[in-house]
Design an enzyme around this catalytic site. Structure first.
Site, mmCIF file in Angstrom:
data_model
loop_
_atom_site.group_PDB
_atom_site.id
_atom_site.type_symbol
_atom_site.label_atom_id
_atom_site.label_comp_id
_atom_site.label_asym_id
_atom_site.label_seq_id
_atom_site.Cartn_x
_atom_site.Cartn_y
_atom_site.Cartn_z
ATOM 1 N N ASP A 51 0.837 -1.203 0.000
ATOM 2 C CA ASP A 51 0.000 0.000 0.000
ATOM 3 C C ASP A 51 0.872 1.254 0.000
ATOM 4 O OD1 ASP A 51 -1.738 2.073 0.448
ATOM 5 O OD2 ASP A 51 -2.393 1.410 2.429
ATOM 6 N N GLU A 130 30.474 11.062 7.321
ATOM 7 C CA GLU A 130 30.911 10.904 8.713
ATOM 8 C C GLU A 130 29.729 11.200 9.641
ATOM 9 O OE1 GLU A 130 34.166 13.572 9.329
ATOM 10 O OE2 GLU A 130 35.436 12.644 7.802
ATOM 11 N N GLU A 132 27.329 11.458 12.793
ATOM 12 C CA GLU A 132 27.438 11.518 14.258
ATOM 13 C C GLU A 132 26.075 11.235 14.870
ATOM 14 O OE1 GLU A 132 30.897 15.015 14.128
ATOM 15 O OE2 GLU A 132 28.812 15.523 14.548
ATOM 16 N N GLU A 212 32.584 11.715 20.316
ATOM 17 C CA GLU A 212 32.600 13.036 19.687
ATOM 18 C C GLU A 212 32.589 14.144 20.745
ATOM 19 O OE1 GLU A 212 32.910 15.267 17.549
ATOM 20 O OE2 GLU A 212 33.509 14.048 15.837
ATOM 21 N N GLU A 220 30.818 8.924 16.904
ATOM 22 C CA GLU A 220 30.979 8.933 15.450
ATOM 23 C C GLU A 220 31.589 7.621 15.010
ATOM 24 O OE1 GLU A 220 33.751 11.242 12.190
ATOM 25 O OE2 GLU A 220 32.675 12.487 13.639
ATOM 26 N N HIS A 269 29.533 15.311 7.966
ATOM 27 C CA HIS A 269 30.474 15.819 6.984
ATOM 28 C C HIS A 269 30.585 14.788 5.862
ATOM 29 C CE1 HIS A 269 32.322 17.507 10.913
ATOM 30 N NE2 HIS A 269 31.314 18.260 10.501
ATOM 31 N N ARG A 339 38.283 23.767 9.284
ATOM 32 C CA ARG A 339 37.000 23.191 9.658
ATOM 33 C C ARG A 339 35.924 24.251 9.914
ATOM 34 N NH1 ARG A 339 40.486 19.098 10.746
ATOM 35 N NH2 ARG A 339 39.638 16.983 10.636
ATOM 36 N N GLU A 358 35.159 18.118 1.155
ATOM 37 C CA GLU A 358 34.270 17.717 2.243
ATOM 38 C C GLU A 358 33.227 18.819 2.455
ATOM 39 O OE1 GLU A 358 34.788 16.702 7.017
ATOM 40 O OE2 GLU A 358 35.970 18.292 6.082
ATOM 41 N N ARG A 360 30.555 20.252 4.819
ATOM 42 C CA ARG A 360 30.435 20.097 6.259
ATOM 43 C C ARG A 360 29.069 20.501 6.825
ATOM 44 N NH1 ARG A 360 34.862 19.168 9.092
ATOM 45 N NH2 ARG A 360 34.183 20.387 10.913
#
Length: 470
Positions: A51, A130, A132, A212, A220, A269, A339, A358, A360
């Site tokens: 369904d 990555e 978390e 973390e 993580e 990330h 970062r 990356e 983030r």
């Protein structure tokens, strides 16, 4: 694996039941179990009915019949049922036309990979997320017309240093103090290890696991990069394994980006690189050892980031994390090693195979199939149109003044802003019919009707603190 090999696999593992799983529109697995002797080779062509009107964001009740067709190559053993059970992931089809269902997230990921190959820019998109998450001991919440609250608790919570625990041994990670402590402060090493061993048993390559930054059990576990569709499947298994292992130990896991006020939230990330003929395409002689193609890909991601975040940070809670002053970047800039930039170029290795960027801003509430596909489509748009990402921002963004940062665009401040950005900027997603207009409109409509508007109607507890006696 072929259908014949599926049945041989089931017999070898003494399984009498098969669990059929598929991903709903918003990113949660659904399942239904069948005695294996009710299936035969035709099932892998004809599928089984269900369904579709009961699945979030899918069919109307007058067009509810859908087909789930198992994909034999996804066959594995489910580790959580009491008796041996084979698990297989399904693709969703329309029973009348026998066409793949456009709102099936796995179908979108398949189309993204096909579009990449057809473009001849590359033949493989590697994704390395990555995710978390928080491990709690208890969660309680309720919302009605006269009452609204939430309460979480964790043996690791910094707020529990004075709690009577018979005895209280301390060892509570402080707020923003949970990154990399050894035991006894990190109380979840063995729990994470059990999760990792199960992932490895299922063929998921895990690179690392650790505590973390946040207090109260933030963790993580990092998977090694894999092709887009394979990683999307693995991310579904990742959440399933983590939640179920935690439950077996009397714990509860949340992938909510911001469950704890005034501490770091949970992000995802996401690393992306393109390859062709077994060779990486993002290594070169430009900034941070990147190729021009990689810089153009970053240009595309930065240009379309606000729209991509409608899939990559897809909840109202996501924007409790994307705020200035915490770990999540809100300025759409790129930089090597930095970062505090929304796009970072990792500099751990000079190996060309390690060259990637990356992103983030995403968080793990995302539907991996749709989010990874949207990120790839933004990167491809940047490459095709040779988008200049501008100058890198190699300063610590958190130390810059608002005036200095004004020249860089910002992430949306709310889910409604992200959905509005997607409404205005989605042409790049329609290329190759990867996303359809129906998917975009349905996503926006569902989120507005079921998340944005209901939250607007409800008072927040802090409003009583601010306004009750005004």
């Amino acid at each position: 694996m072929t259908p014949k090999q599926f049945f041989e696999f089931a017999k070898k593992n003494k399984a009498q039941m098969v669990d059929l799983k598929f991903m709903d529109f918003l990113g949660s697995w659904q399942h239904c179990s069948f005695p294996i002797d009710t299936w035969d080779a035709k099932t892998f062509k004809e599928g089984v009915g269900f369904d579709g009107s009961s699945i979030r964001g899918w069919q109307a009740i007058n067009q509810s019949d859908m087909l789930a067709i198992p994909q034999a190559e996804t066959t594995t053993m489910d580790p959580f049922f009491a008796r041996p059970t084979v698990s297989v992931i399904a693709d969703i089809y329309d029973p009348e036309t026998l066409d793949p269902y456009t709102r099936d997230p796995r179908h979108i990921a398949r189309k993204a990979e096909a579009y990449l190959k057809k473009s001849k820019i590359a033949d493989t998109c590697f994704i390395g997320p990555e995710p978390e998450f928080f491990v709690f001991d208890q969660v309680r919440y309720e919302q009605n017309e006269h009452h609204g609250f939430y309460e979480i608790d964790s043996v690791e919570g910094a707020w529990n240093t004075a709690r009577f625990e018979e005895p209280n041994l301390g060892y509570k990670p402080s707020y923003k103090g949970g990154y990399f402590p050894v035991s006894p402060t990190d109380t979840y090493h063995d729990l994470r290890g059990e999760m990792v061993y199960l992932m490895r048993d299922m063929g998921i390559v895990v690179e690392a696991h650790h505590h973390e930054v946040g207090t109260a059990g933030q963790c993580e576990i990092d998977m090694q990069f894999a092709p887009l569709l394979k990683m999307s499947d693995q991310f579904a298994w990742y959440k399933y394994i983590i939640r179920n292992v935690a439950k077996q130990h009397g714990k509860t896991v949340t992938f909510m980006p911001k469950p704890i006020f005034n501490d770091n939230g949970s992000g995802m990330h996401t690393h992306l690189s393109l390859w062709k003929g077994g060779k990486p395409l993002f290594a070169g002689k430009e900034y941070a050892g990147l190729s021009k193609m990689a810089l153009h890909a970053i240009g595309g991601v930065l240009k379309h980031a606000r729209a991509v975040l409608a899939f990559a940070a897809p909840t109202a809670n996501s924007y409790r994390r994307l705020v200035p002053g915490f770990e999540a970047p809100v300025n759409l800039a790129y930089s090597q090693r930095n970062r505090s930039a929304s796009v970072r170029i990792p500099m751990y290795s000079n190996n060309p195979k390690a060259k990637r960027f990356e992103f983030r801003c995403p968080d793990p509430t995302a539907n991996g199939y749709m989010m990874f596909s949207a990120l790839l489509m933004a990167a491809l748009d940047g490459i095709k149109n040779k988008m200049d990402p501008g100058k890198p921002l190699d300063r610590d963004i958190y130390e810059m003044t608002p005036k200095e940062l004004n020249k860089w665009p910002k992430t949306p401040g709310s889910l409604s802003e992200a959905l509005e950005a997607l409404k205005k900027d989605h042409k790049f997603l329609l290329e190759g019919d990867v996303f359809t207009k129906d998917v975009i409109d349905s996503w926006i409509d569902y989120k507005m009707e079921n998340e944005v508007e209901p939250l607007r109607l409800r008072p927040h507890p802090h409003e009583f603190f601010l306004y009750y006696d005004n």
